[in-house]
Scaffold this motif. Structure first.
Motif, mmCIF file in Angstrom:
data_model
loop_
_atom_site.group_PDB
_atom_site.id
_atom_site.type_symbol
_atom_site.label_atom_id
_atom_site.label_comp_id
_atom_site.label_asym_id
_atom_site.label_seq_id
_atom_site.Cartn_x
_atom_site.Cartn_y
_atom_site.Cartn_z
ATOM 1 N N LYS A 32 0.806 -1.217 0.000
ATOM 2 C CA LYS A 32 0.000 0.000 0.000
ATOM 3 C C LYS A 32 0.843 1.273 0.000
ATOM 4 O O LYS A 32 0.445 2.287 -0.575
ATOM 5 N N ILE A 33 1.980 1.219 0.669
ATOM 6 C CA ILE A 33 2.749 2.463 0.795
ATOM 7 C C ILE A 33 3.988 2.517 -0.078
ATOM 8 O O ILE A 33 4.480 3.608 -0.383
ATOM 9 N N PHE A 34 4.492 1.359 -0.507
ATOM 10 C CA PHE A 34 5.718 1.362 -1.288
ATOM 11 C C PHE A 34 5.414 1.160 -2.756
ATOM 12 O O PHE A 34 4.769 0.187 -3.141
ATOM 13 N N ALA A 77 14.225 2.291 1.816
ATOM 14 C CA ALA A 77 13.361 3.221 1.093
ATOM 15 C C ALA A 77 13.655 4.660 1.505
ATOM 16 O O ALA A 77 14.204 4.918 2.576
ATOM 17 N N SER A 78 13.276 5.576 0.633
ATOM 18 C CA SER A 78 13.374 7.004 0.918
ATOM 19 C C SER A 78 11.968 7.561 1.106
ATOM 20 O O SER A 78 11.031 7.138 0.423
ATOM 21 N N ILE A 79 11.834 8.496 2.016
ATOM 22 C CA ILE A 79 10.551 9.165 2.259
ATOM 23 C C ILE A 79 10.637 10.593 1.747
ATOM 24 O O ILE A 79 11.509 11.360 2.166
ATOM 25 N N ASP A 80 9.728 10.940 0.852
ATOM 26 C CA ASP A 80 9.642 12.307 0.353
ATOM 27 C C ASP A 80 8.438 12.952 1.025
ATOM 28 O O ASP A 80 7.298 12.800 0.591
ATOM 29 N N PHE A 108 6.776 7.263 -0.811
ATOM 30 C CA PHE A 108 7.777 6.288 -0.402
ATOM 31 C C PHE A 108 8.409 5.703 -1.657
ATOM 32 O O PHE A 108 7.702 5.190 -2.534
ATOM 33 N N LEU A 109 9.723 5.770 -1.739
ATOM 34 C CA LEU A 109 10.440 5.271 -2.911
ATOM 35 C C LEU A 109 11.408 4.181 -2.491
ATOM 36 O O LEU A 109 12.304 4.420 -1.676
ATOM 37 N N GLN A 114 12.563 -3.894 -4.238
ATOM 38 C CA GLN A 114 11.317 -3.821 -4.990
ATOM 39 C C GLN A 114 10.785 -5.206 -5.359
ATOM 40 O O GLN A 114 9.557 -5.410 -5.424
ATOM 41 N N HIS A 115 11.679 -6.188 -5.563
ATOM 42 C CA HIS A 115 11.198 -7.537 -5.881
ATOM 43 C C HIS A 115 10.583 -8.209 -4.651
ATOM 44 O O HIS A 115 9.609 -8.945 -4.762
#
Length: 362
Positions: A32-34, A77-80, A108-109, A114-115
């Motif tokens: 949901k967030i990533f 992850a990075s939070i913008d 969230f990036l 990612q896999h």
């Protein structure tokens, strides 16, 4: 802070003078967030490689088949967004334990994982009970695309490596990576024709050379190694050389003008492959050193060369082996030797010895 937020119990740490946070995130929250970058976004505007969907079912099956034994490493992850950390105490060890509050509007990036994220999403469809389990997430505060790309490059330095081209594209710390990227964006035969992400080019790709091939060939041209200092003169020298070569070789002029496709050039000509680009760099280094003032006109004979792959008299055993292009170092060197002879450059003792050795074996 905004009214709607995520709150994570977190540990705060410091790396390279920047705060980062480690949290335990429920698996059901991960999809949901990533988000990962969409494939259609150009690689230079992303901070990740494209998702290899073939890997996802295998990872999801591992999770589903081993519900009491699976192990997942942390997602990074990075939070913008505007985040805040509320420590439990103002001093002592608990000053770095507390709540990380993140607005739901934050972006969230994923920098690494990612896999795993995609596999978790697939596994939850089959076994929703996994949703209450957790995975550790390392959060960095986003400092822009360049920082996120550097995080990707750094995180993969000692892991399964990304392709050479993608590593070069995202590595802002290597001055030669930046130089190669500048060449890819400014030299006519590279501009719009460079494969930025992959180290090999697929049969139907509209690209001509890979970024890694440009990087390697220019290293040879300037006699540089990875992380060597780059001078002010290096970029204009390299750009001038590759641009002049672009204007010299007839088929390169045609592909620049879109009169012929990169696919046709790769299928029919040896000079549309990395092995010959690498060889041009080797020969070019000698050319620039030997004739620093009039090297351009000495490239003229290259316009009359039969670069067709069917010209096996010249290219078989040099840039080709048994009719196929070869990236082996000996083939690069033998191709460079022939280019030097075509533009009337002397061979070094080692190069002459290589020619004799190959002649004896013929």
């Amino acid at each position: 802070m905004e009214a709607f937020t995520y709150q994570f119990t977190a540990l705060r740490g410091i790396q390279a003078g920047r705060e980062f946070y480690v949290v335990m995130c429920p698996l059901k929250l991960i999809p949901k967030i990533f988000l990962f970058d969409e494939e259609e976004i150009p690689p230079e505007l992303r901070a990740q490689r494209t998702l290899n969907r073939a890997r996802v079912p295998e990872i999801a099956r591992y999770l589903l088949d081993n519900p009491t034994e699976y192990v997942f490493s942390s997602i990074t992850a990075s939070i913008d967004g505007e985040v805040s950390f509320e420590p439990r105490a103002s001093k002592g060890q608990e000053r770095n334990v507390g709540s990380l509050v993140v607005p739901m509007t934050a972006r969230f990036l994923i920098n690494d994982g990612q896999h795993r994220r995609a596999a978790i999403e697939e596994a939850l469809k089959e076994n929703p009970q996994l949703g209450d389990e957790t995975v550790s997430v390392v959060f960095f505060i986003d400092a822009g695309l360049g920082r996120s790309q550097q995080l990707f490059a750094d995180l993969n330095t000692h892991a399964v490596r990304p392709s050479k081209s993608l590593g070069i594209l995202y590595d802002k710390r290597d001055p030669f990576s930046r130089l190669a990227l500048s060449l890819a964006e400014s030299v006519p035969v590279f501009r719009g024709l460079t494969e930025m992400e992959k180290t090999t080019i697929s049969n139907r790709s509209p690209k001509l050379f890979t970024l890694s091939a440009i990087y390697q060939a220019t290293q040879e041209l300037l006699h540089k190694h990875r992380n060597d200092s780059v001078t002010r003169a290096d970029l204009p020298i390299a750009r001038d050389f590759w641009t002049t070569l672009s204007e010299t070789i007839p088929e390169w002029r045609q592909v620049i003008k879109r009169e012929v496709s990169a696919v046709i050039l790769r299928n029919q000509y040896v000079h549309a492959h990395g092995v010959v680009l690498h060889a041009f760099g080797i020969a070019g280094r000698t050319l620039l050193a030997t004739y620093p003032d009039d090297w351009k006109k000495r490239l003229a004979p290259l316009a009359e060369v039969n670069w067709l792959r069917t010209n096996t008299t010249q290219w078989e055993g040099r840039s080709m082996e048994h009719g196929k292009m070869s990236k082996a170092l000996i083939n690069v060197n033998l191709t460079a030797n022939l280019i030097k002879q075509i533009i009337d450059l002397p061979l070094s003792a080692d190069e002459a010895a290589l020619e004799k050795r190959v002649a004896k074996q013929a």
